[in-house]
Design a protein around this motif. Structure first.
Motif, PDB file in Angstrom:
ATOM      1  N   ASP A  16     -61.472 -34.906 -37.776  1.00 60.91           N
ATOM      2  CA  ASP A  16     -62.501 -34.349 -36.890  1.00 60.91           C
ATOM      3  C   ASP A  16     -62.101 -32.970 -36.391  1.00 60.91           C
ATOM      4  N   ALA A  17     -60.830 -32.798 -36.066  1.00 64.76           N
ATOM      5  CA  ALA A  17     -60.343 -31.514 -35.554  1.00 64.76           C
ATOM      6  C   ALA A  17     -59.083 -31.093 -36.291  1.00 64.76           C
ATOM      7  N   VAL A  78     -62.168 -26.594 -34.906  1.00 63.13           N
ATOM      8  CA  VAL A  78     -60.826 -26.030 -34.944  1.00 63.13           C
ATOM      9  C   VAL A  78     -60.412 -25.846 -33.490  1.00 63.13           C
ATOM     10  N   VAL A  79     -59.255 -26.371 -33.154  1.00 61.41           N
ATOM     11  CA  VAL A  79     -58.678 -26.180 -31.829  1.00 61.41           C
ATOM     12  C   VAL A  79     -57.584 -25.126 -31.985  1.00 61.41           C
ATOM     13  N   VAL A 106     -58.103 -31.038 -25.571  1.00 62.01           N
ATOM     14  CA  VAL A 106     -59.353 -30.412 -26.017  1.00 62.01           C
ATOM     15  C   VAL A 106     -60.021 -31.260 -27.096  1.00 62.01           C
ATOM     16  N   ALA A 107     -59.250 -31.701 -28.091  1.00 61.05           N
ATOM     17  CA  ALA A 107     -59.814 -32.531 -29.166  1.00 61.05           C
ATOM     18  C   ALA A 107     -60.376 -33.830 -28.612  1.00 61.05           C
ATOM     19  N   ASP A 108     -59.655 -34.447 -27.692  1.00 65.86           N
ATOM     20  CA  ASP A 108     -60.109 -35.702 -27.095  1.00 65.86           C
ATOM     21  C   ASP A 108     -61.400 -35.488 -26.301  1.00 65.86           C
ATOM     22  N   GLU A 109     -61.466 -34.394 -25.538  1.00 55.34           N
ATOM     23  CA  GLU A 109     -62.676 -34.097 -24.762  1.00 55.34           C
ATOM     24  C   GLU A 109     -63.882 -33.827 -25.655  1.00 55.34           C
ATOM     25  N   LEU A 110     -63.643 -33.303 -26.850  1.00 59.66           N
ATOM     26  CA  LEU A 110     -64.727 -33.080 -27.807  1.00 59.66           C
ATOM     27  C   LEU A 110     -65.247 -34.396 -28.390  1.00 59.66           C
ATOM     28  N   VAL A 146     -58.275 -40.833 -24.882  1.00 58.36           N
ATOM     29  CA  VAL A 146     -59.398 -41.758 -24.748  1.00 58.36           C
ATOM     30  C   VAL A 146     -60.060 -41.991 -26.101  1.00 58.36           C
ATOM     31  N   ASN A 147     -60.340 -40.919 -26.827  1.00 64.11           N
ATOM     32  CA  ASN A 147     -61.085 -41.011 -28.083  1.00 64.11           C
ATOM     33  C   ASN A 147     -60.218 -40.948 -29.338  1.00 64.11           C
ATOM     34  N   LEU A 148     -59.177 -40.138 -29.301  1.00 70.01           N
ATOM     35  CA  LEU A 148     -58.351 -39.936 -30.486  1.00 70.01           C
ATOM     36  C   LEU A 148     -57.648 -41.222 -30.910  1.00 70.01           C
TER      37      LEU A 148
END
Length: 171
Positions: A16-17, A78-79, A106-110, A146-148
């Motif tokens: 995803d990122a 892209v982070v 940042v990736a998790d918040e996305l 949370v998401n990753l």
């Protein structure tokens, strides 16, 4: 979160990122940064130019992270993060770990479920490979996103990948 060590090209990762070891200008450069901009296409540069024109007029500070589109890469985002230049006179490990921590955040918040990292600062910024791997894995193993669900450390070249495996086994 599952952590994987992969020998390969970060621009080919289907996650995803993808994390970019950027320079502070956010406008492309050499190494990982140049490869991501070349393969991702003009969409990434357009967004980084907007970031420079708005929030990051002086450039992205070392250790911070910000996201853009992934353009033509096989990822959604892209982070971008700016790693520290290695110094034998000053311990900059905290800044290197901040790159991983802030990129994960940042990736998790996305809402990303998977993220691929290069070995930040281990190229032209001369961070010793073994310690760069140690710093990366320390952060990745302690993370509670949370998401990753998956993080990959993408290692360029057989020697780097072998060194990373040795460090990972020793930790």
């Amino acid at each position: 979160m599952d952590i994987e060590l992969i020998e390969g090209d970060i621009t080919a990762q289907h996650t995803d990122a993808i994390v970019n070891a950027a320079n502070s200008s956010l406008l492309g450069g050499g190494g990982v940064d140049g490869a991501i901009h070349r393969k991702g296409g003009p969409e990434i540069l357009a967004e980084t130019r907007m970031l420079r024109a708005s929030k990051y007029g002086r450039g992205l500070p070392v250790g911070q992270a910000v996201a853009t589109t992934a353009g033509r890469l096989p990822a959604r985002w892209v982070v971008h993060t700016v790693g520290p230049v290695h110094s034998t006179d000053e311990d900059r490990s905290e800044l290197l770990r901040a790159c991983y921590e802030n990129s994960l955040r940042v990736a998790d918040e996305l809402g990303a479920k998977s993220v691929a990292f290069p070995l930040i600062s281990a190229g032209v910024y001369r961070w010793p490979v073994e310690d760069a791997v140690r710093q990366a894995l320390t952060v990745l193993r302690a993370a509670e996103p949370v998401n990753l669900r998956k993080a990959a450390l993408v290692l360029y070249g057989a020697d780097t990948a072998a060194a990373a495996r040795r460090v990972a086994e020793a930790l």
